[in-house]
Design a protein around this motif. Structure first.
Motif, PDB file in Angstrom:
ATOM      1  N   GLY A  29      25.082  21.000 -58.812  1.00  0.00           N
ATOM      2  CA  GLY A  29      26.542  20.929 -58.710  1.00  0.00           C
ATOM      3  C   GLY A  29      26.987  19.490 -58.529  1.00  0.00           C
ATOM      4  N   THR A  30      28.144  19.313 -57.874  1.00  0.00           N
ATOM      5  CA  THR A  30      28.713  17.977 -57.665  1.00  0.00           C
ATOM      6  C   THR A  30      27.670  17.022 -57.092  1.00  0.00           C
ATOM      7  OG1 THR A  30      30.791  19.087 -57.107  1.00  0.00           O
ATOM      8  CG2 THR A  30      30.616  16.770 -56.512  1.00  0.00           C
ATOM      9  N   GLY A  32      24.227  17.566 -56.442  1.00  0.00           N
ATOM     10  CA  GLY A  32      22.910  17.536 -57.052  1.00  0.00           C
ATOM     11  C   GLY A  32      22.855  16.598 -58.254  1.00  0.00           C
ATOM     12  N   ASP A  50      18.703  24.495 -61.188  1.00  0.00           N
ATOM     13  CA  ASP A  50      19.810  25.313 -60.690  1.00  0.00           C
ATOM     14  C   ASP A  50      19.541  26.736 -61.194  1.00  0.00           C
ATOM     15  OD1 ASP A  50      22.975  24.484 -59.751  1.00  0.00           O
ATOM     16  OD2 ASP A  50      22.689  26.499 -60.597  1.00  0.00           O
ATOM     17  N   PRO A  51      19.853  27.760 -60.381  1.00  0.00           N
ATOM     18  CA  PRO A  51      19.630  29.119 -60.877  1.00  0.00           C
ATOM     19  C   PRO A  51      20.614  29.526 -61.973  1.00  0.00           C
ATOM     20  CG  PRO A  51      20.601  29.151 -58.679  1.00  0.00           C
ATOM     21  CD  PRO A  51      20.309  27.732 -58.994  1.00  0.00           C
ATOM     22  N   VAL A  52      21.703  28.775 -62.120  1.00  0.00           N
ATOM     23  CA  VAL A  52      22.675  29.079 -63.178  1.00  0.00           C
ATOM     24  C   VAL A  52      22.251  28.321 -64.443  1.00  0.00           C
ATOM     25  CG1 VAL A  52      25.096  28.869 -63.877  1.00  0.00           C
ATOM     26  CG2 VAL A  52      24.517  29.398 -61.488  1.00  0.00           C
ATOM     27  N   ALA A  55      24.322  25.454 -65.711  1.00  0.00           N
ATOM     28  CA  ALA A  55      24.314  24.242 -64.871  1.00  0.00           C
ATOM     29  C   ALA A  55      23.104  23.374 -65.203  1.00  0.00           C
ATOM     30  CB  ALA A  55      24.304  24.625 -63.387  1.00  0.00           C
ATOM     31  N   ALA A 108      22.205  22.879 -52.630  1.00  0.00           N
ATOM     32  CA  ALA A 108      22.774  24.189 -52.966  1.00  0.00           C
ATOM     33  C   ALA A 108      23.994  24.440 -52.069  1.00  0.00           C
ATOM     34  CB  ALA A 108      21.707  25.259 -52.758  1.00  0.00           C
ATOM     35  N   PRO A 109      24.723  25.551 -52.276  1.00  0.00           N
ATOM     36  CA  PRO A 109      25.933  25.787 -51.474  1.00  0.00           C
ATOM     37  C   PRO A 109      25.683  25.780 -49.960  1.00  0.00           C
ATOM     38  CG  PRO A 109      25.885  27.261 -53.345  1.00  0.00           C
ATOM     39  CD  PRO A 109      24.567  26.562 -53.336  1.00  0.00           C
ATOM     40  N   VAL A 114      21.493  31.004 -47.849  1.00  0.00           N
ATOM     41  CA  VAL A 114      21.050  30.464 -49.151  1.00  0.00           C
ATOM     42  C   VAL A 114      19.992  29.394 -48.927  1.00  0.00           C
ATOM     43  CG1 VAL A 114      21.799  29.104 -51.159  1.00  0.00           C
ATOM     44  CG2 VAL A 114      23.198  31.015 -50.367  1.00  0.00           C
ATOM     45  N   LYS A 115      20.258  28.491 -47.999  1.00  0.00           N
ATOM     46  CA  LYS A 115      19.323  27.369 -47.802  1.00  0.00           C
ATOM     47  C   LYS A 115      17.999  27.859 -47.218  1.00  0.00           C
ATOM     48  CE  LYS A 115      22.944  23.816 -47.429  1.00  0.00           C
ATOM     49  NZ  LYS A 115      22.933  23.209 -48.755  1.00  0.00           N
ATOM     50  N   SER A 136      25.846  19.395 -45.090  1.00  0.00           N
ATOM     51  CA  SER A 136      26.846  18.573 -44.410  1.00  0.00           C
ATOM     52  C   SER A 136      26.987  18.967 -42.951  1.00  0.00           C
ATOM     53  CB  SER A 136      28.216  18.759 -45.064  1.00  0.00           C
ATOM     54  OG  SER A 136      28.130  18.658 -46.443  1.00  0.00           O
ATOM     55  N   PHE A 158      23.731  12.775 -48.360  1.00  0.00           N
ATOM     56  CA  PHE A 158      24.393  11.806 -49.239  1.00  0.00           C
ATOM     57  C   PHE A 158      25.904  12.025 -49.196  1.00  0.00           C
ATOM     58  CE2 PHE A 158      20.134  12.222 -50.895  1.00  0.00           C
ATOM     59  CZ  PHE A 158      19.802  10.953 -51.330  1.00  0.00           C
ATOM     60  N   ASN A 160      29.688  11.605 -51.401  1.00  0.00           N
ATOM     61  CA  ASN A 160      30.208  11.819 -52.748  1.00  0.00           C
ATOM     62  C   ASN A 160      31.114  10.669 -53.178  1.00  0.00           C
ATOM     63  OD1 ASN A 160      30.868  13.101 -55.114  1.00  0.00           O
ATOM     64  ND2 ASN A 160      32.362  14.495 -54.203  1.00  0.00           N
ATOM     65  N   LEU A 251      38.316  15.568 -52.823  1.00  0.00           N
ATOM     66  CA  LEU A 251      37.105  15.074 -53.484  1.00  0.00           C
ATOM     67  C   LEU A 251      35.873  15.848 -53.041  1.00  0.00           C
ATOM     68  CD1 LEU A 251      37.090  11.173 -53.673  1.00  0.00           C
ATOM     69  CD2 LEU A 251      37.278  12.829 -55.503  1.00  0.00           C
ATOM     70  N   VAL A 252      35.780  16.105 -51.740  1.00  0.00           N
ATOM     71  CA  VAL A 252      34.641  16.861 -51.215  1.00  0.00           C
ATOM     72  C   VAL A 252      34.648  18.272 -51.796  1.00  0.00           C
ATOM     73  CG1 VAL A 252      33.668  17.900 -49.116  1.00  0.00           C
ATOM     74  CG2 VAL A 252      34.476  15.537 -49.073  1.00  0.00           C
TER      75      VAL A 252
HETATM   76  P1  NAD Z   1      28.625  22.732 -55.632  1.00  0.00           P
HETATM   77  O1  NAD Z   1      29.243  24.055 -55.411  1.00  0.00           O
HETATM   78  O2  NAD Z   1      29.273  21.722 -56.509  1.00  0.00           O
HETATM   79  O3  NAD Z   1      27.130  22.942 -56.226  1.00  0.00           O
HETATM   80  C1  NAD Z   1      26.208  23.861 -55.716  1.00  0.00           C
HETATM   81  C2  NAD Z   1      25.218  24.207 -56.820  1.00  0.00           C
HETATM   82  O4  NAD Z   1      24.184  25.013 -56.253  1.00  0.00           O
HETATM   83  C3  NAD Z   1      25.830  25.022 -57.975  1.00  0.00           C
HETATM   84  O5  NAD Z   1      25.506  24.433 -59.205  1.00  0.00           O
HETATM   85  C4  NAD Z   1      25.181  26.397 -57.826  1.00  0.00           C
HETATM   86  O6  NAD Z   1      24.969  27.062 -59.065  1.00  0.00           O
HETATM   87  C5  NAD Z   1      23.867  26.027 -57.177  1.00  0.00           C
HETATM   88  N1  NAD Z   1      23.236  27.138 -56.475  1.00  0.00           N
HETATM   89  C6  NAD Z   1      23.768  28.323 -56.069  1.00  0.00           C
HETATM   90  N2  NAD Z   1      22.820  29.080 -55.480  1.00  0.00           N
HETATM   91  C7  NAD Z   1      21.668  28.345 -55.513  1.00  0.00           C
HETATM   92  C8  NAD Z   1      20.339  28.595 -55.118  1.00  0.00           C
HETATM   93  N3  NAD Z   1      19.981  29.724 -54.529  1.00  0.00           N
HETATM   94  N4  NAD Z   1      19.406  27.631 -55.351  1.00  0.00           N
HETATM   95  C9  NAD Z   1      19.731  26.465 -55.932  1.00  0.00           C
HETATM   96  N5  NAD Z   1      20.993  26.173 -56.352  1.00  0.00           N
HETATM   97  C10 NAD Z   1      21.942  27.106 -56.141  1.00  0.00           C
HETATM   98  O7  NAD Z   1      28.360  22.152 -54.171  1.00  0.00           O
HETATM   99  P2  NAD Z   1      28.194  20.612 -53.736  1.00  0.00           P
HETATM  100  O8  NAD Z   1      29.532  20.049 -53.440  1.00  0.00           O
HETATM  101  O9  NAD Z   1      27.298  19.923 -54.704  1.00  0.00           O
HETATM  102  O10 NAD Z   1      27.470  20.791 -52.321  1.00  0.00           O
HETATM  103  C11 NAD Z   1      26.079  21.034 -52.247  1.00  0.00           C
HETATM  104  C12 NAD Z   1      25.602  20.703 -50.843  1.00  0.00           C
HETATM  105  O11 NAD Z   1      25.894  19.321 -50.570  1.00  0.00           O
HETATM  106  C13 NAD Z   1      26.276  21.517 -49.737  1.00  0.00           C
HETATM  107  O12 NAD Z   1      25.333  21.741 -48.720  1.00  0.00           O
HETATM  108  C14 NAD Z   1      27.368  20.577 -49.242  1.00  0.00           C
HETATM  109  O13 NAD Z   1      27.736  20.827 -47.915  1.00  0.00           O
HETATM  110  C15 NAD Z   1      26.657  19.242 -49.381  1.00  0.00           C
HETATM  111  N6  NAD Z   1      27.530  18.071 -49.513  1.00  0.00           N
HETATM  112  C16 NAD Z   1      28.643  18.117 -50.301  1.00  0.00           C
HETATM  113  C17 NAD Z   1      29.428  16.969 -50.427  1.00  0.00           C
HETATM  114  C18 NAD Z   1      30.636  16.952 -51.309  1.00  0.00           C
HETATM  115  O14 NAD Z   1      31.398  15.983 -51.243  1.00  0.00           O
HETATM  116  N7  NAD Z   1      30.846  17.954 -52.153  1.00  0.00           N
HETATM  117  C19 NAD Z   1      29.088  15.790 -49.743  1.00  0.00           C
HETATM  118  C20 NAD Z   1      27.925  15.777 -48.967  1.00  0.00           C
HETATM  119  C21 NAD Z   1      27.149  16.921 -48.838  1.00  0.00           C
END
Ligand code: NAD
Length: 327
Positions: A29-30, A32, A50-52, A55, A108-109, A114-115, A136, A158, A160, A251-252
């Motif tokens: 996702g964003t 990864g 990614d499981p999707v 993606a 992942a989410p 999930v984690k 986070s 990390f 964003n 943005l987050v």
């Molecule tokens: P996102 O929703 O953009 O991406 C999540 C991805 O995980 C999706 O592509 C989804 O298909 C995939 N996914 C779903 N189930 C899964 C599984 N079982 N195994 C592997 N992948 C799976 O979310 P994001 O914003 O990239 O956030 C991801 C993590 O990073 C979260 O823990 C979030 O708290 C953390 N984070 C986010 C930000 C931000 O600014 N968005 C900043 C720092 C940390």
């Protein structure tokens, strides 16, 4: 006293720090994609899973677009961009890439279930790797508890966008070994980032402070105190923040912020971290910020344009009457 899963004790030790050459990013996702772009640009053989399926399929083009931005800003040459893309491997099945990985970064989410499921599988499929989570807010101890080697589990948090943001927060669980910390610090330094080390505690340093500010700013929108743009300017021009709390939330991702707020309310203080009704409504309506094209701003690419955000909860539409919202 029964453990609440958060580190308050000393850390045991293992042997020498593992050397990291290949990285597997789990979750495309964003974050990864950004983490994969960063790792590949810094010379690591980088797999992304990614499981999707869509993606996975779109990851190379998305990573290429991120690297192209860095190239356009003069941060890398054409040749470096091509070399970075050559080191990137999208993988549909996690097993093979996990076996070869020295480090796994899970993005992942933001859900403990999930984690934990991911880490439990990685414990089996990536037996020699350091396992890092980009969470986070969630407890490293609780995530590590789904493995048989909590000493090799650590938070590498990390920001964003990962290619551009200078900070990485290293979150140390109660059983994370000093050698795992040394390996994580060396890895982060090799990415050209500054690291801070934080004890495993809800929201760590950055999410706890950032979300506190963001939730209060959303309550101010609800109460019609000022427009989102003016609230952001208050912190940008008044306090020297590079970006205001509402634009940052956009943005987050408002869904990500809501998940973190709910976790902090459970773990730290129901009162201080209770999510405002407006945030829940916007997430339910799919207005999750930049990635959805709409949040506290209307987004066209990287451009944020002011939009009307009704003062939910106040019931009187007071924010609707405020200046600064243009639609
Ligand atoms: P996102 O929703 O953009 O991406 C999540 C991805 O995980 C999706 O592509 C989804 O298909 C995939 N996914 C779903 N189930 C899964 C599984 N079982 N195994 C592997 N992948 C799976 O979310 P994001 O914003 O990239 O956030 C991801 C993590 O990073 C979260 O823990 C979030 O708290 C953390 N984070 C986010 C930000 C931000 O600014 N968005 C900043 C720092 C940390």
């Amino acid at each position: 006293m029964e453990s609440d899963g958060y580190n308050r004790g000393p850390m045991p030790s293992d042997s020498s720090p593992p050397e990291i050459r290949s990285v597997l990013v789990v979750g495309a996702g964003t974050m990864g994609r950004g983490i994969a772009a960063l790792c590949a640009s810094r010379g690591y053989e980088t797999s992304i899973h990614d499981p999707v399926p869509a993606a996975v399929a779109s990851a190379p083009a998305a990573v290429a677009a991120l690297l192209e931005k860095a190239r356009a800003r003069g941060k890398m040459t054409d040749a470096e961009l091509r070399a970075a893309l050559g080191r990137l491997r999208p993988v549909a099945s996690v097993e093979e890439a996990a076996r070869a990985a020295d480090l796994v970064v899970e993005a992942a989410p933001e859900s403990l279930d999930v984690k934990r499921a991911i880490f439990s599988e990685l414990d089996r499929t990536a037996p020699d790797a350091v396992l890092a989570t980009n969470t986070s807010s969630l407890s490293i101890a609780k995530i590590a508890g789904s493995t048989r080697r909590p000493g090799r589990v650590i938070g590498i948090h990390f920001f964003n966008p990962p290619l551009a943001m200078p900070l990485v927060e290293i979150v140390v669980g109660p059983e994370t070994t000093p050698e795992t910390i040394v390996a994580a610090r060396a890895f982060v330094a090799s990415l050209g980032k500054e690291s801070i080390e934080v004890r495993d505690s809800p929201g760590f340093a950055t999410s706890r402070l950032g979300v506190a500010l963001g939730l209060e700013a959303i309550r101010m929108v609800e109460e019609g105190v000022a427009s989102p743009a003016d609230i952001d300017r208050a912190m940008e021009a008044g306090y020297g923040h590079a970006m205001g709390p509402l634009k940052t939330s956009d943005l987050v991702g408002l869904d990500v912020r809501l998940a973190i707020a709910d976790a902090l309310a459970r773990e730290l203080s129901e009162e201080r971290f209770r999510a405002p009704a407006l945030l829940r409504e916007m997430v339910a309506e799919g207005k999750t910020g930049k990635k959805a094209g709409e949040g506290f701003y209307r987004w066209e690419g990287n451009e944020a344009r002011p939009r009307t955000v009704a003062g939910a909860g106040s019931g009187n539409g007071s924010a609707r009457r405020r200046r600064g919202s243009s639609d």
